[in-house]
Design a protein around this motif. Structure first.
Motif, PDB file in Angstrom:
ATOM      1  N   ILE A  93       1.067  -1.299  -0.005  1.00 41.06           N
ATOM      2  CA  ILE A  93      -0.158  -0.142  -0.031  1.00 41.06           C
ATOM      3  C   ILE A  93       0.905   1.284   0.003  1.00 41.06           C
ATOM      4  CG2 ILE A  93      -1.764   1.338   1.085  1.00 41.06           C
ATOM      5  CD1 ILE A  93      -2.465  -1.490   2.416  1.00 41.06           C
ATOM      6  N   PRO A  94       0.856   2.299  -1.040  1.00 36.47           N
ATOM      7  CA  PRO A  94       1.630   3.473  -1.036  1.00 36.47           C
ATOM      8  C   PRO A  94       1.115   4.280   0.162  1.00 36.47           C
ATOM      9  CG  PRO A  94      -0.185   3.646  -2.798  1.00 36.47           C
ATOM     10  CD  PRO A  94      -0.302   2.285  -1.988  1.00 36.47           C
ATOM     11  N   ASN A  95       2.090   5.274   0.476  1.00 35.67           N
ATOM     12  CA  ASN A  95       1.949   6.173   1.279  1.00 35.67           C
ATOM     13  C   ASN A  95       2.103   5.945   2.826  1.00 35.67           C
ATOM     14  OD1 ASN A  95       1.518   7.516  -1.363  1.00 35.67           O
ATOM     15  ND2 ASN A  95      -0.048   8.889  -0.748  1.00 35.67           N
ATOM     16  N   LEU A  96       2.514   4.719   3.107  1.00 39.73           N
ATOM     17  CA  LEU A  96       2.442   4.410   4.610  1.00 39.73           C
ATOM     18  C   LEU A  96       3.822   4.325   5.130  1.00 39.73           C
ATOM     19  CD1 LEU A  96       0.064   1.248   4.640  1.00 39.73           C
ATOM     20  CD2 LEU A  96      -0.432   3.529   4.643  1.00 39.73           C
ATOM     21  N   LEU A  97       3.727   4.543   6.342  1.00 38.46           N
ATOM     22  CA  LEU A  97       4.824   4.258   7.444  1.00 38.46           C
ATOM     23  C   LEU A  97       4.094   3.477   8.300  1.00 38.46           C
ATOM     24  CD1 LEU A  97       5.981   7.197   6.378  1.00 38.46           C
ATOM     25  CD2 LEU A  97       7.419   7.493   8.494  1.00 38.46           C
ATOM     26  N   TYR A  98       4.640   2.222   8.445  1.00 41.61           N
ATOM     27  CA  TYR A  98       3.950   1.391   9.330  1.00 41.61           C
ATOM     28  C   TYR A  98       5.303   0.446  10.502  1.00 41.61           C
ATOM     29  CZ  TYR A  98       4.592  -2.432   6.304  1.00 41.61           C
ATOM     30  OH  TYR A  98       5.083  -3.586   5.315  1.00 41.61           O
ATOM     31  N   LYS A  99       4.513   0.100  11.577  1.00 33.30           N
ATOM     32  CA  LYS A  99       5.467  -0.543  12.226  1.00 33.30           C
ATOM     33  C   LYS A  99       5.436  -2.170  12.014  1.00 33.30           C
ATOM     34  CE  LYS A  99       5.554   2.411  16.249  1.00 33.30           C
ATOM     35  NZ  LYS A  99       4.764   3.135  16.938  1.00 33.30           N
ATOM     36  N   SER A 100       6.674  -2.849  12.009  1.00 28.72           N
ATOM     37  CA  SER A 100       6.644  -4.006  11.678  1.00 28.72           C
ATOM     38  C   SER A 100       7.576  -4.925  12.499  1.00 28.72           C
ATOM     39  CB  SER A 100       7.153  -4.594  10.213  1.00 28.72           C
ATOM     40  OG  SER A 100       7.201  -5.992   9.883  1.00 28.72           O
ATOM     41  N   ASP A 114      10.286  -4.632  15.275  1.00 20.92           N
ATOM     42  CA  ASP A 114      10.784  -3.649  15.850  1.00 20.92           C
ATOM     43  C   ASP A 114      11.187  -2.633  14.794  1.00 20.92           C
ATOM     44  OD1 ASP A 114      12.807  -5.827  17.772  1.00 20.92           O
ATOM     45  OD2 ASP A 114      10.964  -4.657  18.172  1.00 20.92           O
ATOM     46  N   ARG A 115      10.810  -2.897  13.483  1.00 20.48           N
ATOM     47  CA  ARG A 115      11.101  -1.889  12.174  1.00 20.48           C
ATOM     48  C   ARG A 115      10.106  -1.186  11.821  1.00 20.48           C
ATOM     49  NH1 ARG A 115      12.959  -6.235   8.927  1.00 20.48           N
ATOM     50  NH2 ARG A 115      12.041  -5.055   7.198  1.00 20.48           N
ATOM     51  N   ILE A 116      10.332   0.106  11.436  1.00 20.86           N
ATOM     52  CA  ILE A 116       9.367   0.967  10.847  1.00 20.86           C
ATOM     53  C   ILE A 116       9.739   0.808   9.208  1.00 20.86           C
ATOM     54  CG2 ILE A 116       8.675   3.566  10.595  1.00 20.86           C
ATOM     55  CD1 ILE A 116       8.584   2.799  13.231  1.00 20.86           C
ATOM     56  N   GLU A 117       8.616   0.515   8.503  1.00 24.71           N
ATOM     57  CA  GLU A 117       8.548   0.296   7.179  1.00 24.71           C
ATOM     58  C   GLU A 117       7.891   1.419   6.593  1.00 24.71           C
ATOM     59  OE1 GLU A 117      10.027  -3.617   7.373  1.00 24.71           O
ATOM     60  OE2 GLU A 117      10.227  -1.888   5.797  1.00 24.71           O
ATOM     61  N   ASN A 118       8.699   1.977   5.376  1.00 22.96           N
ATOM     62  CA  ASN A 118       8.096   2.951   4.507  1.00 22.96           C
ATOM     63  C   ASN A 118       7.851   2.639   3.092  1.00 22.96           C
ATOM     64  OD1 ASN A 118       7.792   5.418   3.264  1.00 22.96           O
ATOM     65  ND2 ASN A 118       9.214   6.419   4.284  1.00 22.96           N
ATOM     66  N   THR A 119       6.594   2.606   2.729  1.00 16.79           N
ATOM     67  CA  THR A 119       6.023   2.053   1.418  1.00 16.79           C
ATOM     68  C   THR A 119       6.344   3.144   0.278  1.00 16.79           C
ATOM     69  OG1 THR A 119       3.687   2.816   1.804  1.00 16.79           O
ATOM     70  CG2 THR A 119       4.633   0.546   2.608  1.00 16.79           C
ATOM     71  N   GLY A 120       6.947   4.251   0.541  1.00 12.03           N
ATOM     72  CA  GLY A 120       6.935   5.215  -0.315  1.00 12.03           C
ATOM     73  C   GLY A 120       5.958   6.006  -0.656  1.00 12.03           C
ATOM     74  N   PHE A 121       5.890   7.452  -0.620  1.00 13.94           N
ATOM     75  CA  PHE A 121       4.761   8.496  -0.875  1.00 13.94           C
ATOM     76  C   PHE A 121       4.706   8.618  -2.292  1.00 13.94           C
ATOM     77  CE2 PHE A 121       2.139  11.573  -0.263  1.00 13.94           C
ATOM     78  CZ  PHE A 121       2.473  12.663   0.326  1.00 13.94           C
ATOM     79  N   SER A 122       3.936   7.732  -2.870  1.00 11.14           N
ATOM     80  CA  SER A 122       3.769   7.744  -4.484  1.00 11.14           C
ATOM     81  C   SER A 122       2.319   8.013  -4.577  1.00 11.14           C
ATOM     82  CB  SER A 122       4.355   6.307  -4.896  1.00 11.14           C
ATOM     83  OG  SER A 122       3.563   5.470  -4.347  1.00 11.14           O
ATOM     84  N   HIS A 123       1.444   7.655  -3.942  1.00 14.34           N
ATOM     85  CA  HIS A 123       0.240   8.208  -4.238  1.00 14.34           C
ATOM     86  C   HIS A 123      -0.174   9.762  -4.121  1.00 14.34           C
ATOM     87  CE1 HIS A 123      -3.938   7.211  -5.245  1.00 14.34           C
ATOM     88  NE2 HIS A 123      -4.475   7.803  -4.287  1.00 14.34           N
TER      89      HIS A 123
END
Lengths: 576, 76
Positions: free
Chosen positions: A177-184, A186-195
């Protein structure tokens, strides 16, 4: 005590919760919710109980995809029911996804504190934040324990729909899913701000039908809002929605994205016959072209809306004025920010001189416009105390010149914050600003400063934070006095506003003295702070109509939580 | 009261349409701004402060209900 009636529990696929500015603001005796500390320009309190219009679009989009999304305005409920047990209410809401708005910075304290409460009561729920401020502070925001996901962007319908689909139906992964920062883990994932859609902003029809049955009361006219675009065609240095800010925050070059005008027309249709008793605040119509404006006006006329308030950047041209006058009871809101063209231009305005405006006003009236409101702002570049006084003197000139006509000048301070992401925030020294709070956490702590001048995240070369406070009270007091002297405001209202200003200033002075002396507020002063807060937060008002108005009946006042549930979760109800 | 409302909100009511039981809210004669003006007029003309609790859809439904409320306040 009886066990709670769980039949009245509310269940949904997603709740959107609007938090108060400060949680829990009730019974606070260490923070003064001072008159004017919320600028008094909109009919809300300093709890900032209005939620973003975009939530209607999220709700509608989810509904079109088979999801039940409900808006619960916790802030509004807390004001309407001061004895509400918020945690008891939260425990009665059941949804796998719970969203919060951090659109305007004013919610930065309350939204995160309330998210903590929700996380404690519903540890399994996915807590999601979104909005312009959430986007700007995304990297810091996701670090808070209670925040699971931040959805970035100005149009989040697709990402939120995919997120709810993943959470509710187990279809798809957050990683896709684009535009997300989420916790996974211990990590913070960033799917990229593309939408970042370049057209068809919030491409659904908002549904106002829930508001049809809300009764008209003497002090609560029905008012809805329309938002035909996001971003802006203009570039005011202090605004987080400006061209500069959108390039900075959203990373887009095309800084004005419009909604399909046919959808706006369909939104207007959803009020049905109730349109005849309803007014509209036409947000951001200053970025609309003539063709779209005229189509909008045709719809307003055809559906019979009682009145429309139009925000305008330029002096409205003759053909549009004529159409406004023929379509509805039209009111125009201008905001040159200062009478001084140098300051007006530095603020991002300066599209007309005061002389041009004064020539235009009679033409607007002749075209059938029912009223013109002229807003001035405190906290602009080059603006010192004398300049503000001169602006108020100009307001007196306007009132005298247009005596007996509906021309109303108003002035308010830029509070509590200069928008993070705007030009003046990002390049302060170049424009004469000093920034006092930079991070999200600094802003959160500022929201619980006892004195509102210390809450401000900016000051200028020309006005310190303390000056901004003092000059604001002086300006409003003088303008209200002038209005009373010239019959532009009933003198009973003037007396009430002036009395409130004096009481507020006196209390602020005592608090400041105590804090400077001892670093704390003594018990008797805290009692008076609490009593003041209870009084001032018992009603809403604004400068256009400075009369106390009861809560309820505004489009954003909560209508989701049924009375039976409210009764069960108020402290009085729980004790019964 | 009828005269004040006619002059202030109905441009003199040239067609004589305002009656004591005309539904003021229903017809949009009273909106929030007009209500505020009326409340201020009551204070100035009769020396009566109308509390917020009395400014309701029921009491401000018509000129008749407003004057009933004012009479009750005066008698109290």
């Amino acid at each position: 005590m009886n066990a709670p009636d769980t039949a009245t529990d509310l269940r949904a696929d997603m709740f959107l919760l609007h938090a108060p500015s400060v949680y829990d603001f009730r019974e606070r005796d260490d923070v003064l919710f001072a008159y004017l500390s919320d600028s008094d320009s909109v009919n809300v309190t300093s709890v900032y109980e209005m939620y973003p219009i975009g939530w209607f679009s999220i709700k509608q989009k989810l509904a079109e995809n088979g999801f039940d999304c409900r808006i619960v305005n916790i802030a509004s409920l807390m004001l309407m029911h001061p004895e509400l047990d918020v945690e008891a209410l939260i425990s009665r809401l059941d949804a796998p996804v719970i969203g919060f708005d951090l659109h305007w910075m004013t919610q930065c304290h309350g939204a995160i504190e309330l998210a903590r409460v929700v996380k404690r009561i519903h540890p399994e729920a996915l807590i999601v934040f979104g909005g312009i401020s959430a986007t700007y502070f995304a990297a810091e925001l996701i670090e808070y324990d209670a925040v699971d996901v931040v959805v970035q962007g100005y149009d989040t319908l697709e990402p939120v729909t995919k997120l709810v689909t993943a959470a509710v139906r187990g279809q798809g992964s957050l990683a896709d899913i684009p535009n997300l920062l989420y916790k996974s883990g211990d990590r913070i994932e960033n799917t990229g701000f593309s939408h970042k859609p370049a057209a068809n902003y919030n491409n659904v029809r908002n549904d106002w039908s829930y508001y049809q049955q809300t009764p008209v009361t003497p002090l609560s006219s029905k008012l809805i809002m329309t938002l035909p675009n996001t971003g802006c065609a203009h570039d005011c240095g202090w605004c987080g929605g400006s061209k500069f800010a959108y390039r900075n925050i959203m990373g887009v070059q095309k800084t004005l994205v419009q909604k399909d005008n046919d959808l706006i027309v369909e939104e207007l249709r959803t009020m049905g016959e109730a349109a005849r008793k309803t007014s509209i605040y036409a947000l951001q119509c200053y970025s609309e072209n003539k063709k779209r404006m005229h189509q909008y006006l045709d719809a307003v006329h055809d559906f019979g809306y009682r009145s429309v308030y139009f925000e305008q950047f330029h002096l409205t041209p003759a053909d549009t004025l004529k159409k406004m006058g023929e379509s509805t009871e039209a009111y125009i809101m201008l905001s040159p920010e200062s009478h001084d063209p140098r300051i007006s231009k530095a603020a991002g305005r300066g599209t007309f001189t005061m002389e041009q405006m004064e020539d235009w006003i009679p033409r607007a009236m002749d075209a059938g416009v029912k009223g013109v409101m002229v807003w001035f702002f405190i906290g602009m570049p080059y603006q010192d105390r004398q300049s503000v006084r001169d602006t108020v003197a100009y307001c007196e000139h306007l009132i005298k010149k247009f005596a007996g006509q509906p021309v109303l000048p108003l002035i308010c301070p830029m509070v509590p914050f200069l928008d993070p992401g705007c030009r003046f925030f990002e390049e302060p020294a170049q424009h004469g600003y000093r920034i006092m709070h930079r991070t999200l956490e600094e802003h959160r702590q500022a929201m619980v400063e006892p004195l509102w001048h210390r809450r401000l995240n900016y000051e200028t070369e020309w006005l310190s934070r303390r000056d901004l406070q003092d000059v604001s009270y002086e300006a409003i007091a003088r303008l209200v006095t002038v209005k009373g002297e010239h019959g532009a405001l009933p003198d009973t209202f003037c007396e009430a506003v002036l009395s409130t200003i004096e009481e507020t200033k006196a209390l602020l002075a005592e608090m400041e003295h105590a804090l400077e002396l001892d670093g704390r507020l003594p018990a008797d002063l805290r009692t008076r702070v609490r009593d003041y807060n209870r009084k001032i937060l018992a009603y809403s008002s604004d400068q256009i109509l400075p009369m106390p108005r009861p809560f309820g009946g505004r489009w954003f006042d909560d209508v989701t939580v049924p009375p039976a549930l409210i009764e069960q979760v108020t402290r009085a109800g729980a004790a019964a | 009261m009828l005269a004040f409302i006619r002059d202030s909100f109905l441009a003199g009511d040239p067609d004589g349409e305002l009656e004591p039981d005309t539904p003021l809210l229903e017809l949009g004669i009273l909106n929030s701004l007009n209500t505020a003006t009326l409340v201020a007029h009551v204070r100035k003309e009769y020396g009566l402060t109308v509390p917020l609790s009395d400014v309701s859809a029921a009491t401000f439904r018509s000129v008749a209900t407003i004057t009933d409320m004012l009479h009750a306040r005066l008698a109290a």
